[in-house]
Scaffold this motif. Structure first.
Motif, PDB file in Angstrom:
ATOM      1  N   CYS A 371      15.002  36.259   8.010  1.00 51.65           N
ATOM      2  CA  CYS A 371      14.458  36.581   6.779  1.00 51.65           C
ATOM      3  C   CYS A 371      13.056  37.185   6.953  1.00 51.65           C
ATOM      4  N   SER A 372      12.443  37.912   5.934  1.00 47.21           N
ATOM      5  CA  SER A 372      11.117  38.345   6.107  1.00 47.21           C
ATOM      6  C   SER A 372      10.504  38.651   4.709  1.00 47.21           C
ATOM      7  N   CYS A 373       9.154  38.633   4.771  1.00 47.34           N
ATOM      8  CA  CYS A 373       8.389  38.895   3.549  1.00 47.34           C
ATOM      9  C   CYS A 373       6.861  39.410   3.635  1.00 47.34           C
ATOM     10  N   LEU A 421       5.526  37.980   7.113  1.00 45.58           N
ATOM     11  CA  LEU A 421       6.125  36.767   7.228  1.00 45.58           C
ATOM     12  C   LEU A 421       7.501  36.834   7.805  1.00 45.58           C
ATOM     13  N   THR A 422       8.143  36.052   8.846  1.00 46.26           N
ATOM     14  CA  THR A 422       9.302  36.231   9.314  1.00 46.26           C
ATOM     15  C   THR A 422       9.919  34.779   9.420  1.00 46.26           C
ATOM     16  N   GLY A 423      11.015  34.512   8.717  1.00 42.09           N
ATOM     17  CA  GLY A 423      11.811  33.041   8.835  1.00 42.09           C
ATOM     18  C   GLY A 423      12.576  33.104   9.814  1.00 42.09           C
ATOM     19  N   GLU A 425      15.680  31.315  12.897  1.00 39.94           N
ATOM     20  CA  GLU A 425      16.853  30.327  12.888  1.00 39.94           C
ATOM     21  C   GLU A 425      16.449  29.058  13.212  1.00 39.94           C
ATOM     22  N   ASP A 426      15.221  28.768  13.710  1.00 40.44           N
ATOM     23  CA  ASP A 426      14.809  27.368  14.097  1.00 40.44           C
ATOM     24  C   ASP A 426      13.994  26.562  13.128  1.00 40.44           C
ATOM     25  N   GLY A 427      13.934  27.203  12.007  1.00 33.78           N
ATOM     26  CA  GLY A 427      13.206  26.618  10.896  1.00 33.78           C
ATOM     27  C   GLY A 427      11.712  26.943  10.609  1.00 33.78           C
ATOM     28  N   THR A 428      11.299  27.820  11.497  1.00 32.88           N
ATOM     29  CA  THR A 428       9.828  28.179  11.588  1.00 32.88           C
ATOM     30  C   THR A 428       9.784  29.524  10.601  1.00 32.88           C
ATOM     31  N   VAL A 429       8.642  29.619  10.438  1.00 34.52           N
ATOM     32  CA  VAL A 429       7.896  30.782   9.680  1.00 34.52           C
ATOM     33  C   VAL A 429       6.776  31.174  10.407  1.00 34.52           C
ATOM     34  N   ARG A 430       6.748  32.491  10.807  1.00 33.01           N
ATOM     35  CA  ARG A 430       5.645  33.048  11.710  1.00 33.01           C
ATOM     36  C   ARG A 430       4.848  34.122  10.760  1.00 33.01           C
ATOM     37  N   PHE A 431       3.559  34.022  10.815  1.00 35.86           N
ATOM     38  CA  PHE A 431       2.578  34.775  10.261  1.00 35.86           C
ATOM     39  C   PHE A 431       1.928  35.961  11.143  1.00 35.86           C
ATOM     40  N   GLY A 868      20.356  46.392  10.342  1.00 37.70           N
ATOM     41  CA  GLY A 868      19.020  47.056   9.902  1.00 37.70           C
ATOM     42  C   GLY A 868      18.822  47.392   8.517  1.00 37.70           C
ATOM     43  N   ILE A 869      19.723  47.775   7.950  1.00 41.40           N
ATOM     44  CA  ILE A 869      19.934  47.723   6.476  1.00 41.40           C
ATOM     45  C   ILE A 869      19.436  46.413   5.659  1.00 41.40           C
ATOM     46  N   ALA A 870      20.236  45.317   6.200  1.00 45.20           N
ATOM     47  CA  ALA A 870      20.032  43.911   5.639  1.00 45.20           C
ATOM     48  C   ALA A 870      18.608  43.523   5.660  1.00 45.20           C
ATOM     49  N   SER A 871      17.937  43.967   6.767  1.00 41.05           N
ATOM     50  CA  SER A 871      16.548  43.239   7.188  1.00 41.05           C
ATOM     51  C   SER A 871      15.640  44.069   6.644  1.00 41.05           C
ATOM     52  N   CYS A 872      15.845  45.277   5.961  1.00 44.01           N
ATOM     53  CA  CYS A 872      14.710  46.096   5.321  1.00 44.01           C
ATOM     54  C   CYS A 872      13.939  45.360   4.071  1.00 44.01           C
ATOM     55  N   VAL A 873      12.510  45.526   4.436  1.00 44.36           N
ATOM     56  CA  VAL A 873      11.751  44.956   3.425  1.00 44.36           C
ATOM     57  C   VAL A 873      10.623  46.179   2.992  1.00 44.36           C
ATOM     58  N   PHE A 874      10.450  46.286   1.708  1.00 43.88           N
ATOM     59  CA  PHE A 874       9.553  47.022   1.479  1.00 43.88           C
ATOM     60  C   PHE A 874       8.054  46.455   0.916  1.00 43.88           C
ATOM     61  N   THR A 875       7.141  47.417   1.199  1.00 40.45           N
ATOM     62  CA  THR A 875       5.609  46.891   0.872  1.00 40.45           C
ATOM     63  C   THR A 875       5.470  47.478  -0.528  1.00 40.45           C
TER      64      THR A 875
END
Length: 942
Positions: A371-373, A421-423, A425-431, A868-875
């Motif tokens: 996921c992403s934010c 921010l990207t979530g 599979e290993d339980g990490t969130v990277r900034f 690609g569609i599922a991963s899209c995030v807007f600003t």
């Protein structure tokens, strides 16, 4: 809306690591690196912000690339046996990479392509006027680069008959130019024969009769010797002497990891140093039985020996060293290794050969992205604290020592900072720093340390293995393996003003974290929320919850967990939101949604949204699928039911729609209602908090909204105590409205608009004078977006005001939606809000708010690219990101004002930029005066 708010859809830059890299090159004069990929892309990198991309017309893998030294030109070889010339050109005061020529290697008469003429290796002379091509058939051809004319090398004489033995020499494996005499080249054949060829006299100077299958060659700087690597895991040093034209034995032969059978040493580099001891670097050569599956690169010098152990295959590598012929030593300063999944740079001047942090090309997929934010306009205080936490994780994170520093970044330092921010599979969130062209890693948060997982017991085994021979050192951060799939992050919500973060995972875990500048050792409060509310007839068949660790846990500075909320059943969290001013979080799964007061550590609300037929919701994503018998039975039931009631259901729906819509515009098709019996109808798709009018039109207050897969919307009025009484009084929630959309399409998004039709500000924005107060005098409205239509309802009566229907019968469905603010190009003071929507067909629509009038439409993502569609995030500023591969984000912009793209310049000097008259003169000399012997047909540039 005005046209000056929108630009044409622009794909501005690709963030991350190139997918499936296949070739590597370096220009020591321009200090630029080039990477080729299997999809036919060429990417150039220099100083941070200096990036260029080119794409071949045909989708063929790039097998080799070579810089024309100092000229800003690149030669690429594709697996379709074509050669292409690229140039860095200046347009609008910035540099671009463009293809200028291509060349097809001629085959035998009447045969378009044969394996004998397939190019296996290329050598570009340092003078950049001649290209040598080795082939599978053992031939060596030359390409005159000024005009791309072609000639062949004569037959090799003086090869001893006992060496031939009736066998071919095999493909040409390596071509190396003499470091001191540019007219001599070393030709290595697969069978082991190495030839020193003189280009001027066109004859063999020396023969080296190796007995092992050859893999690669490299010259020693003086040219008095060279090194060959072989398939048996060893390498040999050969002396070059005019007094001994035919050499059978090398000076030395070494198998570093012998005497056991070893894998081939694929490539070797030999660099001289002032200490007198050469630095030897080679890939491969591991013992087959014990470490044959390892991806390694070895560094040797005197007694120092390090075996770099990577988690993905080594594609190629080079050293950054002195190339001045007048200097006595190579004195390498850095090693650059291109791996299949990441780029690793090693500092060869510091003791221990540490890694150098990269300012770009970070492997976003070091663990798979789930996921992403995106956070726009990051407050300076939050930015500094995140950077500080990241620097304490990696003290050596200093990009000033980055060795690839070619070109100049012309882009100004971005003032509004952005975080991605990207979530994982290993339980990490990277900034990530997403403010500019280079996506830089800032900070990594791990949630695995608060749970008991199977990976906790592997530390002792890893430690024991590190003491064995060879001296392995784990290098790189790509790690495709997860200790427990339940750790995967599914949703992220951030309050950028209070430094609070909520992450939710696959096993129903919802974690509230607070940013702290100090190290902490504390216990985490754990609360359980039962979303089924003791409903009978439902049995969870999925995975278990993640057991939290007992006792206190040590946390480094950064985001530290304070509360763990466990949803039961432990299904994946499908929606989460945070309101830091009210100390509330809301979360949803496939079973229902909950509201939690993290200040008092107490649940406020739990609502089950399951339909009686929602059996799939009890399976869980990690459990086995339903039995075949059950699936078939349900399928036949649906078929029978649809035959009987389908026609009647559509007729009734159309009649109801006709009552509400006397006129339907051509772009708004009829929507077919869905059955309430659809599986997973209870999945909570979206949640939001809002201060608005729900009970009546005169009193506004906190509310929470939830939307489900079955088209249901729940609105709760919240009684939130004042900040002084947070610890004394509890939050109360009362169901105020329940809306059922007629077409029952999943609700994708809910947003409340103020009296002027603007989105409500974020928590703390008004109280800290960071945004205008919302209009609380006019009537508020709520925008509900389903997969098939947008609809605006007036509050508090929830009466329909306006709507827009997407095409339902053509398969168009809303997948991603956001409210963005578009600022005018001419005036920073003027801006408008808009609804941005991405559909399952990959196109983007922009609508005015709240009128829902279509503004523009763009083709963005291929409809076949589901991930690609599922991963899209807007600003919030009209940009967006989506994954074009597991390791790369494509960044795009819809805004005419906010565009993030490479603005760089590379200054080059080209001695062979010829005029048309000069070219004609050269052609005449070549064709009619016999300057070159052209073997076979003469081919001009295509």
């Amino acid at each position: 809306m005005c046209d000056f708010l929108f630009s044409s859809f622009t794909q501005t830059v690709e963030h991350g690591f190139p997918n499936q890299p296949s070739a590597l090159a370096y220009d020591p004069k321009l200090q630029l690196m080039a990477i080729g990929t299997k999809s036919g892309a060429i990417k150039i990198y220099g100083a941070p912000g200096v990036e260029m991309t080119g794409l071949h017309k045909d989708t063929a893998a790039v097998t080799q690339i070579h810089f024309l030294y100092g000229q800003g030109r690149i030669l690429s070889l594709l697996d379709d046996n074509t050669i292409h010339l690229w140039e860095i050109v200046q347009r609008e005061n910035r540099s671009h990479l463009v293809e200028v020529h291509s060349f097809n290697l001629p085959g035998r008469p009447g045969i378009e392509s044969t394996s004998a003429t397939r190019v296996t290796v290329m050598l570009l002379k340092l003078s950049c006027d001649l290209l040598a091509l080795g082939t599978e058939g053992g031939g060596v051809h030359f390409l005159e680069l000024v005009l791309f004319f072609f000639k062949t090398l004569g037959h090799l004489q003086y090869i001893p008959e006992e060496y031939k033995c009736g066998k071919s020499l095999g493909p040409v494996e390596s071509l190396q130019q003499h470091p001191q005499d540019s007219d001599k080249i070393l030709i290595g054949y697969s069978r082991g024969l190495v030839v020193l060829w003189d280009l001027n006299s066109r004859h063999v100077d020396n023969l080296f009769l190796g007995k092992q299958q050859l893999e690669s060659l490299v010259w020693e700087r003086s040219g008095n010797s060279f090194v060959s690597s072989h398939s048996d895991g060893g390498y040999m040093v050969w002396a070059v002497s005019s007094s001994n034209p035919c050499t059978h034995d090398p000076i030395s032969s070494t198998i570093p990891y012998g005497p056991f059978p070893c894998k081939a040493v694929n490539k070797i580099l030999w660099r001289t140093t002032e200490s007198g001891s050469p630095l030897v670097l080679f890939s491969g050569g591991m013992p087959r039985a014990s470490y044959g599956d390892r991806h390694c690169l070895t560094i040797l010098q005197d007694s120092s020996h390090v075996t770099l152990d990577f988690t993905s295959r080594v594609i190629d590598f080079f050293t950054i060293h002195c190339t001045d012929k007048d200097k006595e030593f190579d004195d390498p300063s850095a090693l650059v290794v291109l791996l299949e999944e990441e780029l690793v740079v090693i500092d060869l001047q510091m003791a221990g050969w540490p890694t150098v942090p990269a300012p770009y090309l970070a492997p976003l997929h070091s663990s798979a992205i789930t996921c992403s934010c995106h956070i726009s306009n990051v407050p300076p205080k939050l930015w500094e604290r995140v950077i500080s936490a990241g620097q304490q994780q990696c003290p050596l994170q200093n990009y000033e020592n980055w060795p690839l520093c070619g070109g100049k970044n012309l882009a100004a330092d971005p003032k509004p900072k952005e975080l991605l921010l990207t979530g994982h599979e290993d339980g990490t969130v990277r900034f990530w720093d997403a403010s500019g062209v280079s996506l830089k890693p800032l900070y990594k948060l791990s949630t695995a340390n608060i749970f008991q997982t199977d990976g906790d017991h592997n530390d002792s085994l890893t430690q024991a293995g590190e003491e064995e021979w060879p001296p392995f050192r784990k290098v790189g951060c790509f790690d495709p393996y997860s200790d427990d799939p339940r750790l995967a992050i599914q949703k992220i919500s951030v309050c950028k003003y209070s430094g609070k973060l909520v992450v939710a995972g696959t096993a129903g875990q919802v974690i509230v974290l607070v940013l702290s500048d100090e190290k902490s050792d504390h216990m985490i409060d754990v609360a359980t929320v039962d979303l089924l509310q003791d409903r009978e007839g439902f049995t969870w068949k999925g995975h278990d919850r993640l057991p939290p660790k007992s006792g206190s846990v040590v946390f480094a500075p950064g985001f530290q967990p304070v509360v763990l909320v466990q949803c039961m059943p432990p299904a994946a969290v499908t929606a989460v939101t945070l309101h830091a001013e009210w100390n509330l979080i809301a979360f949803g799964t496939s079973h229902g949604f909950g509201l939690f007061d993290y200040h008092r550590r107490s649940p406020v609300l739990a609502r089950c949204t399951l339909h009686p037929n929602d059996s799939l919701a009890m399976e869980g994503p990690l459990s086995r699928v339903k039995s075949l018998k059950k699936s078939l039975r349900q399928s036949f039931r649906r078929i029978r039911k649809s035959r009987v009631s389908g026609k009647k259901r559509v007729q009734e729906a159309n009649a109801q729609l006709a009552e509400h819509d006397a006129e339907v515009t051509p772009v708004q098709r009829r929507i077919e209602p869905r059955s309430a019996d659809d599986s997973l109808s209870g999945v909570v798709r979206c949640l939001c908090f809002a201060d608005t009018f729900l009970r009546d039109g005169t009193h506004h207050g906190p509310t929470m909204w939830a939307g489900t897969n079955s088209g249901s919307v729940y609105a709760y009025a919240l009684d939130v105590p004042s900040q002084e009484k947070f610890s004394e009084q509890s939050v109360e929630a009362l169901l105020g409205k329940e809306i059922q959309l007629m077409h029952r399409a999943p609700v994708v998004s809910i947003a409340v608009l103020d009296g002027r039709g603007n989105p409500l500000p974020e928590p703390y924005e008004v109280s800290r004078d960071l945004a205008k107060a919302p209009d609380m005098q006019g009537s508020h409205s709520v925008l509900i977006v389903s997969e098939e239509q947008f609809k605006v309802f007036m509050l508090p009566k929830v009466s329909a005001k306006t709507k827009f229907k997407l095409t339902a019968h053509e398969g168009c469905r809303v997948r991603k939606v956001a409210l963005s603010n578009f600022t005018s190009v001419s005036s920073e003071e003027y801006s408008e809000n808009a609804l941005v929507c991405l559909t399952n067909l990959g196109d983007i629509h922009v609508f005015s708010v709240p009128a829902l009038r279509p503004q523009v439409r763009y083709d963005c993502i291929r409809k076949e690219d589901i991930s690609g569609i599922a991963s899209c995030v807007f600003t919030k500023t009209g940009q967006g990101f989506y994954l074009i591969s597991p390791s790369e984000y494509e960044r795009f912009s819809l805004s005419a004002r906010v565009i993030t793209e490479p603005l760089c310049r590379v200054d080059v000097e080209r001695p062979h930029d010829l005029s048309l008259q000069q070219i004609r003169y050269l052609i005449f000399n070549i064709l009619y005066q016999g300057d070159f012997t052209v073997g076979g047909a003469t081919q001009a540039i295509s």
